[in-house]
Design a protein around this motif. Structure first.
Motif, PDB file in Angstrom:
ATOM      1  N   LYS A 131       0.818  -1.206   0.000  1.00 44.28           N
ATOM      2  CA  LYS A 131       0.000   0.000   0.000  1.00 44.28           C
ATOM      3  C   LYS A 131       0.856   1.262   0.000  1.00 44.28           C
ATOM      4  O   LYS A 131       1.860   1.346   0.713  1.00 44.28           O
ATOM      5  CB  LYS A 131      -0.918   0.009   1.218  1.00 44.28           C
ATOM      6  CG  LYS A 131      -2.101  -0.926   1.113  1.00 44.28           C
ATOM      7  CD  LYS A 131      -3.004  -0.771   2.320  1.00 44.28           C
ATOM      8  CE  LYS A 131      -4.209  -1.698   2.225  1.00 44.28           C
ATOM      9  NZ  LYS A 131      -5.090  -1.562   3.402  1.00 44.28           N
ATOM     10  N   GLY A 132       0.434   2.217  -0.795  1.00 42.59           N
ATOM     11  CA  GLY A 132       1.143   3.486  -0.846  1.00 42.59           C
ATOM     12  C   GLY A 132       0.387   4.498  -1.670  1.00 42.59           C
ATOM     13  O   GLY A 132      -0.447   4.137  -2.503  1.00 42.59           O
ATOM     14  N   VAL A 133       0.668   5.766  -1.456  1.00 37.02           N
ATOM     15  CA  VAL A 133       0.030   6.830  -2.214  1.00 37.02           C
ATOM     16  C   VAL A 133       1.019   7.980  -2.367  1.00 37.02           C
ATOM     17  O   VAL A 133       1.790   8.293  -1.450  1.00 37.02           O
ATOM     18  CB  VAL A 133      -1.266   7.311  -1.515  1.00 37.02           C
ATOM     19  CG1 VAL A 133      -0.972   7.846  -0.122  1.00 37.02           C
ATOM     20  CG2 VAL A 133      -1.966   8.382  -2.341  1.00 37.02           C
ATOM     21  N   MET A 134       1.058   8.580  -3.560  1.00 34.43           N
ATOM     22  CA  MET A 134       1.935   9.718  -3.861  1.00 34.43           C
ATOM     23  C   MET A 134       1.083  10.947  -4.086  1.00 34.43           C
ATOM     24  O   MET A 134       0.124  10.919  -4.871  1.00 34.43           O
ATOM     25  CB  MET A 134       2.785   9.420  -5.094  1.00 34.43           C
ATOM     26  CG  MET A 134       3.693   8.220  -4.943  1.00 34.43           C
ATOM     27  SD  MET A 134       4.723   7.945  -6.414  1.00 34.43           S
ATOM     28  CE  MET A 134       5.470   6.371  -5.995  1.00 34.43           C
ATOM     29  N   ALA A 177       6.575  19.896  -0.998  1.00 38.94           N
ATOM     30  CA  ALA A 177       6.306  19.852  -2.441  1.00 38.94           C
ATOM     31  C   ALA A 177       5.738  18.511  -2.872  1.00 38.94           C
ATOM     32  O   ALA A 177       4.948  18.439  -3.818  1.00 38.94           O
ATOM     33  CB  ALA A 177       7.596  20.149  -3.216  1.00 38.94           C
ATOM     34  N   ALA A 178       6.128  17.418  -2.212  1.00 38.30           N
ATOM     35  CA  ALA A 178       5.636  16.096  -2.578  1.00 38.30           C
ATOM     36  C   ALA A 178       5.659  15.199  -1.349  1.00 38.30           C
ATOM     37  O   ALA A 178       6.544  15.322  -0.487  1.00 38.30           O
ATOM     38  CB  ALA A 178       6.491  15.483  -3.682  1.00 38.30           C
ATOM     39  N   THR A 179       4.671  14.294  -1.275  1.00 39.07           N
ATOM     40  CA  THR A 179       4.529  13.401  -0.128  1.00 39.07           C
ATOM     41  C   THR A 179       4.300  11.976  -0.614  1.00 39.07           C
ATOM     42  O   THR A 179       3.578  11.755  -1.595  1.00 39.07           O
ATOM     43  CB  THR A 179       3.358  13.843   0.766  1.00 39.07           C
ATOM     44  OG1 THR A 179       3.557  15.200   1.186  1.00 39.07           O
ATOM     45  CG2 THR A 179       3.237  12.954   1.996  1.00 39.07           C
ATOM     46  N   PHE A 228       9.270   6.817  -6.136  1.00 39.64           N
ATOM     47  CA  PHE A 228       8.612   8.065  -5.729  1.00 39.64           C
ATOM     48  C   PHE A 228       9.313   9.282  -6.330  1.00 39.64           C
ATOM     49  O   PHE A 228       8.682  10.143  -6.966  1.00 39.64           O
ATOM     50  CB  PHE A 228       8.610   8.133  -4.198  1.00 39.64           C
ATOM     51  CG  PHE A 228       8.394   9.508  -3.628  1.00 39.64           C
ATOM     52  CD1 PHE A 228       7.274  10.264  -3.966  1.00 39.64           C
ATOM     53  CD2 PHE A 228       9.313  10.062  -2.740  1.00 39.64           C
ATOM     54  CE1 PHE A 228       7.086  11.536  -3.424  1.00 39.64           C
ATOM     55  CE2 PHE A 228       9.129  11.312  -2.206  1.00 39.64           C
ATOM     56  CZ  PHE A 228       8.012  12.068  -2.545  1.00 39.64           C
ATOM     57  N   LEU A 229      10.632   9.372  -6.157  1.00 35.61           N
ATOM     58  CA  LEU A 229      11.368  10.533  -6.658  1.00 35.61           C
ATOM     59  C   LEU A 229      11.351  10.584  -8.188  1.00 35.61           C
ATOM     60  O   LEU A 229      11.250  11.663  -8.782  1.00 35.61           O
ATOM     61  CB  LEU A 229      12.811  10.501  -6.143  1.00 35.61           C
ATOM     62  CG  LEU A 229      12.991  10.621  -4.625  1.00 35.61           C
ATOM     63  CD1 LEU A 229      14.464  10.539  -4.256  1.00 35.61           C
ATOM     64  CD2 LEU A 229      12.385  11.912  -4.102  1.00 35.61           C
ATOM     65  N   SER A 230      11.444   9.425  -8.837  1.00 36.34           N
ATOM     66  CA  SER A 230      11.425   9.387 -10.303  1.00 36.34           C
ATOM     67  C   SER A 230      10.075   9.843 -10.843  1.00 36.34           C
ATOM     68  O   SER A 230      10.010  10.571 -11.840  1.00 36.34           O
ATOM     69  CB  SER A 230      11.733   7.970 -10.800  1.00 36.34           C
ATOM     70  OG  SER A 230      13.014   7.554 -10.390  1.00 36.34           O
ATOM     71  N   ALA A 231       8.997   9.416 -10.181  1.00 39.89           N
ATOM     72  CA  ALA A 231       7.663   9.838 -10.616  1.00 39.89           C
ATOM     73  C   ALA A 231       7.498  11.342 -10.474  1.00 39.89           C
ATOM     74  O   ALA A 231       6.954  12.016 -11.372  1.00 39.89           O
ATOM     75  CB  ALA A 231       6.597   9.104  -9.803  1.00 39.89           C
ATOM     76  N   PHE A 232       7.971  11.877  -9.365  1.00 37.42           N
ATOM     77  CA  PHE A 232       7.884  13.334  -9.173  1.00 37.42           C
ATOM     78  C   PHE A 232       8.743  14.069 -10.199  1.00 37.42           C
ATOM     79  O   PHE A 232       8.307  15.063 -10.789  1.00 37.42           O
ATOM     80  CB  PHE A 232       8.342  13.692  -7.758  1.00 37.42           C
ATOM     81  CG  PHE A 232       8.350  15.176  -7.486  1.00 37.42           C
ATOM     82  CD1 PHE A 232       7.173  15.850  -7.218  1.00 37.42           C
ATOM     83  CD2 PHE A 232       9.537  15.892  -7.520  1.00 37.42           C
ATOM     84  CE1 PHE A 232       7.177  17.220  -6.974  1.00 37.42           C
ATOM     85  CE2 PHE A 232       9.553  17.254  -7.284  1.00 37.42           C
ATOM     86  CZ  PHE A 232       8.366  17.925  -7.012  1.00 37.42           C
ATOM     87  N   GLN A 233       9.955  13.589 -10.417  1.00 31.65           N
ATOM     88  CA  GLN A 233      10.840  14.232 -11.381  1.00 31.65           C
ATOM     89  C   GLN A 233      10.286  14.139 -12.802  1.00 31.65           C
ATOM     90  O   GLN A 233      10.488  15.044 -13.618  1.00 31.65           O
ATOM     91  CB  GLN A 233      12.191  13.554 -11.296  1.00 31.65           C
ATOM     92  CG  GLN A 233      13.446  14.271 -11.318  1.00 31.65           C
ATOM     93  CD  GLN A 233      13.620  15.668 -10.890  1.00 31.65           C
ATOM     94  OE1 GLN A 233      12.704  16.389 -10.480  1.00 31.65           O
ATOM     95  NE2 GLN A 233      14.822  16.110 -11.015  1.00 31.65           N
ATOM     96  N   THR A 234       9.572  13.061 -13.110  1.00 32.47           N
ATOM     97  CA  THR A 234       8.957  12.920 -14.429  1.00 32.47           C
ATOM     98  C   THR A 234       7.888  13.986 -14.640  1.00 32.47           C
ATOM     99  O   THR A 234       7.839  14.641 -15.695  1.00 32.47           O
ATOM    100  CB  THR A 234       8.337  11.523 -14.581  1.00 32.47           C
ATOM    101  OG1 THR A 234       9.369  10.536 -14.458  1.00 32.47           O
ATOM    102  CG2 THR A 234       7.668  11.371 -15.940  1.00 32.47           C
TER     103      THR A 234
END
Length: 808
Positions: free
Chosen positions: A116-119, A177-179, A193-199
C-alpha cells in the motif's frame, strides 16, 4: 400509545449529586461537534467544554454540554465513515483516483495497492519546487506515527516521505512539495517516488531545467542512493568521485552540474556518538569534540591536517613530543571553532554497517593516516584508542564530502578554470539575495524537523489514522491552505525593498565574488522607458567624470596620508565571525587591525582607512605617504592585498598578494596614489609570497604580510600557519593589540611578475576610464579637474589645446 402522569405530594425531589447524567447527543448537535472535531482532538474538545461549564452545572453532575471523550471519538469516527468513498479502503482509493480532476491543485498522483502506498503532489507544488530548487536547499526525510500499522501479520509500519522546500521568508513554515506514504522502505520504493515526481516536473519544465542545486537528507543509505540516482543522475560512488575531482581542483563542468548532496549534521553527530562510546570510551568527550572539529574542515588540505593530528593523538601507544604537538594543534582548532550547537537528542542513529565501496576519499585519507608520526617511546599515552581511527576510516571517511564543510560555501575556492569561476559567480549572485538560499543555514535539516512537526501537530492535529483514504482527505484540505500561505509569503517577499547602505567591503578570494554592501536603494520599476532614461543618465554622468575633485587642495600638492587615529570598535557578532572558517574579513576588521599595527610601528607611514580608496573612481582624493609605507587595499571588490615600498627601489611598489591576482587599471590607479611619482611611470613588483589554501583567508594574509614588513622581514621569506590565523587575529583584537602571526623562514622564490604603469597629468596618477585631454603640442594627458580646459576642447577633437607647460 400509553401515557403516564406522575405527581408528587408532600415530599421534596432530591437530586443525587454523586451521579453524572448526560443525554444522548442529538443529530444537529452531532453535526456541530463533528465540525469542531475537524480542527480539535476529542479529548481537547472535551476539556474545553468542561472548562466552559458553570460551577453550578458541574456540581449538579449534568454533562449534556460536555460529552465524554469516548462519545466524541464515536462522533468523529462516524463522520469519517460518511466522508469515505467506500467502506473498503482499496475501493475507496480507486474511486478517489477515478474522480481525479486535471486541475493545478489536485494532489492525488499515484495509488499503489500492494504494498500500500500513495503519492501526493500538485502542479502548483511542482511550480514552487521548480522555483525554489534552483537557488535553495531541497530536504528529504521520513516520519511515522500518523498512519497506524496494519493488523495483518508480516506487514511493515507506514512511513511518510516528504520532499520539502524552505519558505523564502526566514522563520515561515516550510512547504511540502511532494509526499509519499508507504510501508515499503527500500531504495527501489523511494527511487520510484522521486522518479515519478521528477517525471512530472520534467513534463512541466523540460528535462534541462529540473536539477536542484543542493539536497539535504539524513544518513539513510536508502534516501542517499535514491537521491543520487534521480537528482544527480549517477550512483553514489560516482557522485563522490565527482566531488573529489572538485575538491582537488580538477572539477569539470559536468562535475559542477550535479547537485550538492549533504548529510544532516545532527544525524552524523549521533552516529559519531555511537562510534566514540564504542571505540574511545575513556576519552569520549575529546573524541566527540574532535569529530565535531572534522565536520568544520572546508578543504581537503585542512582536513588532512586535522586527521593527521587526530591519528597521532589516538593511535600513538606512547606520549612524547609528537602527541604534545598535535594535541596543541587540536586545542587551537577547537578554540577557533567554539562549541557545537547541533542538537542531535531526537535523532535516531543510522546503522554504521551501511558502508560504501572504496572511494577516492577513503584511499586519500588512508594514505594520510599512514604518514602520521606516531610516538612509540615515552610514557603511556592516556588518549590511546586502538580501533578509533580505523573505525573512523571505515565508516565515515569514505563519504566525508557528504558531512564535512568541504562541499559547502563557494566551491570556486577549490580550484581555477571556467567551471570554478562560473560557480563562484553563481554563488555570489545568489548570496546577495534577501530571501533564503543555499548559501546560508546549510548544515542541518532543522527545516525538515520543523516540517515533520508541522505535519503531525498542525496538519493532522496529532491524530493516528488507520486508512490511507482518511490521510488523503485531510492532506487535500490542508494542501489548499498551505498553497495560500506560501502565496502570501511570496507577496511579502516581493514587497520588501532592499535598503542596504554602507561602506563595508566583504571580500572573498580566488574567483569568488562575495556580497558587497550596496550603495543606495534598489527598487523594481515597471516603466521600461523610465528605466532606459535612468540608465542613459547614469552612463552620461559616468562619462563626464573629469578626474579627482581637489576641493581646497592643489593638484600639484602632495597631500599628507591620514593614518588611522581612532580604533574601530567591532560588534560581538563581528568578533565571533572572525573565528568562522568561511567568513571573509570586512573593512571594519582590516581597519581595526591596521590601527593597532600603526600604533605599534609609528615610524611606518600608510595604514589609511581602506574605505578611502574605494572612492577614487568617483573622483575621490587620498593622501600620499611621505616616508616608507605599508597599506592594505581591497581590489576588485573581492580581495585583500598589501602594498608597500619597503624593500623596493625608486618609483617602485611591491604588491603582496596571496592569490597572485591580475593587476587591473583600478588597482593600478589606487597604487599610483601611494607614490605619485614625477617620473613618466613606476613599477609594480609582485614577490612570490605564500598562496592561501582556504577560500576566505586573503584578509588574514594581507594583515600577516603587513606585520612582518613592519618588523623588517620580507613576506616572501615567510611560511605562515594558515590554520592559526583566525585565532591569532581574534585574540589580538580582543586584547586591542597588533596581531603577531607565527611563521617559519623559507628561501624566497623569484618575483612572479613586474608591471610598468604610466602616470599622467600634474596629479601624477594613472588613468582609469576618466575623461582626459591631450595637449596638441607635447601630447601629454591631463584631467579637466586638474588643469583649466575650455569646454570646446572637451566637446570636439578639432579644437586645439595646449597645456600650461607648452603655453609658457
Amino acid at each position: 400509545m400509553l401515557k403516564a402522569q406522575v405527581s408528587f405530594r408532600g415530599d421534596t425531589v432530591v437530586h443525587n449529586k454523586t451521579e453524572l447524567k448526560t443525554r444522548p447527543v442529538r443529530a444537529d448537535g452531532q453535526k456541530e461537534i463533528s465540525q469542531q472535531l475537524q480542527t480539535t482532538l476529542p479529548r481537547a474538545l472535551y476539556l474545553q467544554n468542561m472548562e466552559n461549564l458553570k460551577e453550578s452545572v458541574v456540581e449538579s453532575g449534568c454533562r449534556d454540554e460536555a460529552p465524554s471523550p469516548g462519545v466524541l471519538k464515536t462522533i468523529s469516527w462516524r463522520q469519517r465513515m460518511k466522508d469515505r468513498k467506500h467502506k473498503n479502503e482499496t475501493l475507496s482509493l480507486q474511486m478517489m483516483v477515478e474522480e481525479k480532476r486535471d486541475e493545478p491543485d489536485e494532489v492525488i498522483q499515484k495509488v499503489i495497492l500492494h504494498p500500500k502506498g500513495v503519492m501526493l503532489w500538485s502542479k502548483k507544488s511542482i511550480d514552487i519546487f521548480h522555483q525554489r530548487c534552483k537557488e535553495d536547499i531541497i530536504y528529504l526525510d521520513a516520519t511515522g506515527s500518523i498512519v497506524k500499522k496494519s493488523k495483518q501479520p508480516g506487514t511493515s509500519p507506514f512511513y511518510i516521505y516528504e520532499l520539502v522546500v524552505r519558505n523564502p521568508n526566514k522563520g515561515s513554515s516550510p512547504f511540502p512539495a511532494a509526499t509519499y506514504v508507504t510501508c515499503d522502505h527500500t531504495t527501489s520504493s523511494v527511487l520510484y517516488f522521486l522518479s515519478a515526481f521528477q517525471t512530472d516536473h520534467a513534463k512541466q519544465y523540460g528535462q534541462k531545467n529540473i536539477s536542484p542545486v543542493m539536497i539535504i537528507c539524513d544518513g539513510s543509505m536508502v534516501l542517499m542512493q535514491a537521491i543520487s540516482l534521480v537528482f544527480c543522475q549517477t550512483n553514489l560512488n560516482a557522485l563522490l568521485q565527482s566531488y573529489y575531482q572538485i575538491l582537488t581542483g580538477k572539477g569539470t563542468a559536468e562535475d559542477f552540474s550535479r547537485p550538492i548532496l549533504h548529510r544532516c549534521l545532527s544525524h552524523i553527530m549521533k552516529n559519531a556518538k555511537s562510534l566514540c562510546k564504542k571505540h574511545a570510551p575513556k576519552n569520549y568527550k575529546l573524541a566527540m569534540h574532535i569529530f565535531g572539529l572534522l565536520t568544520t574542515a572546508s578543504s581537503i588540505v585542512e582536513f588532512d591536517e586535522m586527521l593527521l593530528s587526530c591519528t597521532v593523538i589516538f593511535s600513538s601507544p606512547c606520549s612524547s613530543e609528537n602527541v604534545e604537538k598535535h594535541f596543541n594543534n587540536i586545542q587551537n582548532w577547537l578554540t577557533t571553532i567554539g562549541e557545537s550547537v547541533v542538537d542531535e537528542s531526537s535523532i535516531v542513529p543510522e546503522d554504521l554497517e551501511d558502508t560504501f565501496s572504496p572511494t577516492p576519499f577513503q584511499r586519500h585519507f588512508t594514505e594520510v593516516i599512514g604518514t602520521a608520526p606516531l610516538d612509540k617511546k615515552g610514557d603511556p599515552n592516556v588518549y590511546y584508542s586502538e580501533l578509533f581511527i580505523s573505525s573512523l576510516a571505515t565508516y565515515f571517511l569514505p563519504h566525508v564530502a557528504l558531512w564535512s564543510s568541504m562541499m559547502l560555501g563557494d566551491l570556486g575556492r577549490h580550484g581555477k578554470g571556467p567551471p570554478y569561476q562560473q560557480f563562484s559567480k553563481k554563488y555570489s549572485k545568489i548570496s546577495k539575495k534577501k530571501y533564503q538560499n543555499f548559501t546560508q543555514d546549510n548544515k542541518t535539516q532543522g527545516i525538515m524537523e520543523k516540517s515533520q512537526w508541522d505535519l503531525k501537530k498542525i496538519r493532522f492535529k496529532g491524530r493516528r489514522l488507520t486508512r490511507l483514504d482518511d490521510f488523503i482527505m485531510t492532506y487535500k484540505a490542508m494542501h489548499t491552505a498551505i498553497l495560500r500561505e506560501y502565496s502570501d509569503a511570496e507577496r511579502i517577499t516581493k514587497r520588501k525593498v532592499s535598503t542596504a547602505t554602507g561602506e563595508t567591503i566583504k571580500p572573498s578570494t580566488g574567483s569568488q565574488t562575495p556580497p558587497v554592501a550596496a550603495k543606495g536603494t534598489k527598487t523594481g520599476r515597471r516603466d521600461k522607458d523610465a528605466l532606459k532614461k535612468k540608465r542613459k543618465r547614469k552612463k552620461t554622468q559616468k562619462q563626464k567624470s573629469h578626474g579627482p575633485h581637489w576641493m581646497h587642495h592643489s593638484p600639484k600638492e602632495v597631500i599628507q596620508a591620514t593614518k588611522l587615529v581612532k580604533e574601530v570598535m567591532l560588534k560581538k557578532e563581528q568578533m565571533l565571525g572572525i573565528l568562522h572558517p568561511q567568513t571573509w574579513l570586512s573593512s571594519d576588521e582590516i581597519d581595526a587591525s591596521s590601527f593597532y599595527i600603526s600604533q605599534k610601528f609609528s615610524h611606518i607611514d600608510g595604514f589609511q582607512s581602506t574605505l578611502l580608496y574605494q572612492s577614487l573612481h568617483q573622483g575621490g582624493v587620498v593622501g600620499t605617504p611621505q616616508t616608507p609605507f605599508v597599506q592594505i587595499l581591497n581590489i576588485n571588490d573581492n580581495h585583500w592585498i598589501t602594498a608597500s615600498d619597503l624593500f623596493c627601489g625608486p618609483n617602485e611598489v611591491c604588491i603582496y598578494d596571496s592569490l597572485n591576482s591580475n593587476i587591473t587599471k583600478t588597482t593600478a590607479q589606487k597604487i599610483s596614489w601611494l607614490i605619485r611619482p614625477q617620473a613618466p611611470h613606476f613599477d609594480i613588483r609582485k614577490p612570490a609570497v605564500q598562496r592561501q589554501q582556504s577560500g576566505s583567508s586573503c584578509g588574514f594574509f594581507a594583515l600577516a604580510f603587513a606585520t612582518v614588513l613592519c618588523d623588517g622581514v620580507k613576506p616572501e621569506e615567510c611560511q605562515f600557519q594558515e590554520r592559526n590565523m583566525r585565532q591569532t587575529l581574534y585574540r589580538s583584537l580582543n586584547d586591542k593589540k597588533a596581531p603577531v602571526f607565527t611563521y617559519q623562514k623559507v628561501q624566497a622564490k623569484p618575483d612572479r611578475a613586474t608591471l610598468q604603469v604610466e602616470v599622467h597629468c600634474i596629479c601624477r596618477t594613472s588613468h582609469n576610464q576618466e575623461v582626459m585631454v591631450q595637449c596638441s603640442n607635447c601630447n601629454r594627458w591631463y584631467h579637466p579637474n586638474c588643469v583649466s580646459v575650455p569646454p570646446k576642447a572637451l566637446d570636439t577633437t578639432a579644437e586645439e589645446w595646449n597645456c600650461e607647460i607648452c603655453t609658457t
